[in-house]
Design an enzyme around this catalytic site. Structure first.
Site, PDB file in Angstrom:
ATOM      1  CB  SER A   7      -0.940  -0.013   1.202  1.00  0.00           C
ATOM      2  OG  SER A   7      -0.285  -0.467   2.346  1.00  0.00           O
ATOM      3  CG  HIS A  34      -2.556  -0.491  -3.716  1.00  0.00           C
ATOM      4  ND1 HIS A  34      -2.677   0.840  -3.390  1.00  0.00           N
ATOM      5  CD2 HIS A  34      -2.909  -1.171  -2.604  1.00  0.00           C
ATOM      6  CE1 HIS A  34      -3.085   0.948  -2.138  1.00  0.00           C
ATOM      7  NE2 HIS A  34      -3.236  -0.270  -1.645  1.00  0.00           N
ATOM      8  CD  GLU A  62      -2.415   3.803  -6.015  1.00  0.00           C
ATOM      9  OE1 GLU A  62      -2.374   3.107  -4.984  1.00  0.00           O
ATOM     10  OE2 GLU A  62      -2.271   5.036  -5.995  1.00  0.00           O
ATOM     11  CG  ASN A  72      -2.962   4.033   1.092  1.00  0.00           C
ATOM     12  OD1 ASN A  72      -4.059   4.147   1.617  1.00  0.00           O
ATOM     13  ND2 ASN A  72      -2.474   2.872   0.685  1.00  0.00           N
TER      14      ASN A  72
HETATM   15  N1  3HC Z   1     -17.206 -10.059  -0.542  1.00  0.00           N
HETATM   16  C1  3HC Z   1     -18.184 -10.014  -1.452  1.00  0.00           C
HETATM   17  N2  3HC Z   1     -19.116  -9.050  -1.497  1.00  0.00           N
HETATM   18  C2  3HC Z   1     -19.062  -8.091  -0.546  1.00  0.00           C
HETATM   19  C3  3HC Z   1     -18.066  -8.074   0.448  1.00  0.00           C
HETATM   20  C4  3HC Z   1     -17.111  -9.111   0.428  1.00  0.00           C
HETATM   21  N3  3HC Z   1     -16.119  -9.179   1.316  1.00  0.00           N
HETATM   22  N4  3HC Z   1     -18.257  -6.979   1.228  1.00  0.00           N
HETATM   23  C5  3HC Z   1     -19.333  -6.345   0.742  1.00  0.00           C
HETATM   24  N5  3HC Z   1     -19.823  -7.020  -0.323  1.00  0.00           N
HETATM   25  C6  3HC Z   1     -20.949  -6.626  -1.166  1.00  0.00           C
HETATM   26  C7  3HC Z   1     -22.289  -6.853  -0.510  1.00  0.00           C
HETATM   27  O1  3HC Z   1     -22.753  -8.168  -0.711  1.00  0.00           O
HETATM   28  C8  3HC Z   1     -23.156  -5.819  -1.226  1.00  0.00           C
HETATM   29  O2  3HC Z   1     -23.531  -6.311  -2.492  1.00  0.00           O
HETATM   30  P1  3HC Z   1     -24.808  -5.672  -3.309  1.00  0.00           P
HETATM   31  O3  3HC Z   1     -24.393  -4.299  -3.763  1.00  0.00           O
HETATM   32  O4  3HC Z   1     -25.009  -6.600  -4.441  1.00  0.00           O
HETATM   33  O5  3HC Z   1     -25.937  -5.630  -2.330  1.00  0.00           O
HETATM   34  C9  3HC Z   1     -22.189  -4.671  -1.437  1.00  0.00           C
HETATM   35  O6  3HC Z   1     -20.871  -5.219  -1.390  1.00  0.00           O
HETATM   36  C10 3HC Z   1     -22.359  -3.626  -0.362  1.00  0.00           C
HETATM   37  O7  3HC Z   1     -22.194  -4.270   0.912  1.00  0.00           O
HETATM   38  P2  3HC Z   1     -23.186  -4.093   2.150  1.00  0.00           P
HETATM   39  O8  3HC Z   1     -24.578  -3.791   1.645  1.00  0.00           O
HETATM   40  O9  3HC Z   1     -23.009  -5.240   3.070  1.00  0.00           O
HETATM   41  O10 3HC Z   1     -22.588  -2.902   2.964  1.00  0.00           O
HETATM   42  P3  3HC Z   1     -22.268  -1.456   2.500  1.00  0.00           P
HETATM   43  O11 3HC Z   1     -23.252  -0.946   1.504  1.00  0.00           O
HETATM   44  O12 3HC Z   1     -22.054  -0.744   3.764  1.00  0.00           O
HETATM   45  O13 3HC Z   1     -20.881  -1.616   1.736  1.00  0.00           O
HETATM   46  C11 3HC Z   1     -18.550  -1.557   1.658  1.00  0.00           C
HETATM   47  C12 3HC Z   1     -19.757  -2.183   2.334  1.00  0.00           C
HETATM   48  C13 3HC Z   1     -18.482  -1.993   0.192  1.00  0.00           C
HETATM   49  C14 3HC Z   1     -17.325  -2.091   2.398  1.00  0.00           C
HETATM   50  C15 3HC Z   1     -18.695   0.007   1.747  1.00  0.00           C
HETATM   51  O14 3HC Z   1     -18.917   0.388   3.079  1.00  0.00           O
HETATM   52  C16 3HC Z   1     -17.467   0.734   1.236  1.00  0.00           C
HETATM   53  O15 3HC Z   1     -17.299   0.912   0.039  1.00  0.00           O
HETATM   54  N6  3HC Z   1     -16.609   1.197   2.178  1.00  0.00           N
HETATM   55  C17 3HC Z   1     -15.383   1.904   1.850  1.00  0.00           C
HETATM   56  C18 3HC Z   1     -14.348   0.919   1.399  1.00  0.00           C
HETATM   57  C19 3HC Z   1     -13.060   1.597   1.033  1.00  0.00           C
HETATM   58  O16 3HC Z   1     -12.903   2.792   1.040  1.00  0.00           O
HETATM   59  N7  3HC Z   1     -12.072   0.752   0.701  1.00  0.00           N
HETATM   60  C20 3HC Z   1     -10.757   1.213   0.392  1.00  0.00           C
HETATM   61  C21 3HC Z   1      -9.919   1.142   1.623  1.00  0.00           C
HETATM   62  S1  3HC Z   1      -8.297   1.727   1.322  1.00  0.00           S
HETATM   63  C22 3HC Z   1      -7.476   0.385   0.773  1.00  0.00           C
HETATM   64  O17 3HC Z   1      -7.987  -0.711   0.685  1.00  0.00           O
HETATM   65  C23 3HC Z   1      -6.062   0.635   0.411  1.00  0.00           C
HETATM   66  C24 3HC Z   1      -5.115   0.058   1.403  1.00  0.00           C
HETATM   67  O18 3HC Z   1      -3.811   0.212   0.891  1.00  0.00           O
HETATM   68  C25 3HC Z   1      -5.171   0.703   2.756  1.00  0.00           C
END
Ligand code: 3HC
Length: 289
Positions: free
Chosen positions: A117, A138, A150, A188
């Site tokens: 990351s 990434h 990324e 990031n």
């Molecule tokens: N596997 C499969 N499907 C998943 C899943 C998983 N682990 N997690 C969520 N889903 C699916 C759900 O089934 C749902 O599907 P649908 O649209 O068909 O209904 C969809 O994703 C949305 O999930 P939920 O309804 O359960 O919950 P939310 O609407 O709250 O979404 C989330 C959850 C997608 C995690 C949303 O909150 C989100 O986008 N959060 C921000 C995530 C983010 O910013 N990620 C980047 C982090 S930074 C990073 O990774 C970089 C690193 O270097 C630090």
């Protein structure tokens, strides 16, 4: 293609899942069988979720799982790889060691990608004799859901390696975005100062956890507030990324908030440890009081 994923944690499991779902043979590598079993269980539960949404069938799920094999012997796990993707812990010494091993064990033609990351791709590449084939790939968490990959070119990364990774990312249904190799890359570099500022805002008593997250969720249309997102990513990972940027740029806004440092020292790492800014011990997300 034969894809070898190194590390069966949250990111490694997600990466293995999306490649297997796209029809590739995946070897999932970790240092012990328990870690591999946890990774495969996480993949199965993510696939179950997609079955429940009726986006794939039970047969699709089983076919995806059948394309994933676990290995604790790295030589065996990467010996036939067409592409290796490393997703081990965010620790520079560990990554340098893994890449030196991969260089001697993986086929000479195989590109070696890292899901780091924030650690320098150029530095990781220098641990190998094939720096032109080393690249950042990434993925974002949760890997099956997030559309971005990324793609980070190191100083020596060649066009053929970049094209392969860009094309493969598109094949997975993702949108690859090419960036250059400077601390934190782009994702990031922009995300972590926001999370750090949210933690400082809490630390200085300007507002509570829920208030800060509500402002950003409802005010800026972010799916999660910055404190919830920090818990989701892992507070240790956030701290490690901020430290890489602090060392790389020497700028004040990368200095980790003292509250973040304290929480990591106390083992409050967010969702994965059961508590961070919120309490996850009951299965859901509660405010820590
Ligand atoms: N596997 C499969 N499907 C998943 C899943 C998983 N682990 N997690 C969520 N889903 C699916 C759900 O089934 C749902 O599907 P649908 O649209 O068909 O209904 C969809 O994703 C949305 O999930 P939920 O309804 O359960 O919950 P939310 O609407 O709250 O979404 C989330 C959850 C997608 C995690 C949303 O909150 C989100 O986008 N959060 C921000 C995530 C983010 O910013 N990620 C980047 C982090 S930074 C990073 O990774 C970089 C690193 O270097 C630090």
């Amino acid at each position: 293609m034969n894809i070898s994923v190194i590390g069966a944690g949250q990111m490694g499991a997600g990466i293995a899942q999306v490649f297997a779902a796209a029809g590739h043979n995946v070897s999932l590598n970790d240092i012990n069988q328990a870690a591999i079993d946890r990774g495969i269980a996480a993949i199965a539960s993510s696939l179950d979720r997609i079955v429940r949404k009726e986006k794939i069938t039970e047969d699709d799920k089983n076919a995806t799982l059948a394309r994933i094999a676990g290995y604790t012997d790295l030589a065996e796990g990467v010996g036939k790889a067409d592409l290796v993707i490393e997703a081990a812990t965010e620790n520079v010494d560990l990554k340098l060691k893994i890449f030196a091993q991969l260089d001697s064990l993986a086929p000479a033609a195989a590109p070696l990608a890292t899901n780091t990351s924030s650690i320098s791709i150029t530095k990781i590449a220098a641990a190998t004799k094939r720096p032109e084939k080393v690249i950042g790939m990434h993925f974002m968490n949760p890997v099956p859901v997030m559309k971005l990959v990324e793609v980070i070119r190191g100083y020596a990364t060649d066009d053929a390696t970049t094209k392969l990774v860009m094309d493969l990312s598109r094949e997975l249904g993702k949108t690859p975005t090419e960036v250059n190799d400077y601390p934190g890359f782009v994702a990031n570099r922009i995300l972590m100062p926001m999370i750090n500022e949210a933690i400082t805002t809490l630390f200085e008593g300007v507002a509570g956890v829920e208030e800060i997250d509500t402002v950003m969720k409802l005010g800026m249309a972010h799916p999660m507030g910055p404190l919830q997102l920090a818990d989701y990513i892992g507070l240790d990972t956030c701290l490690a990324i901020l430290n890489v940027m602090k060392d790389g740029f020497g700028r004040a806004h990368h200095q980790p908030s003292p509250l973040l440092v304290n929480m990591v020292m106390a083992g409050k790492l967010g969702r994965k440890s059961g508590e961070g800014f919120y309490d996850y011990s009951g299965g859901g997300k509660e405010l820590v009081v």
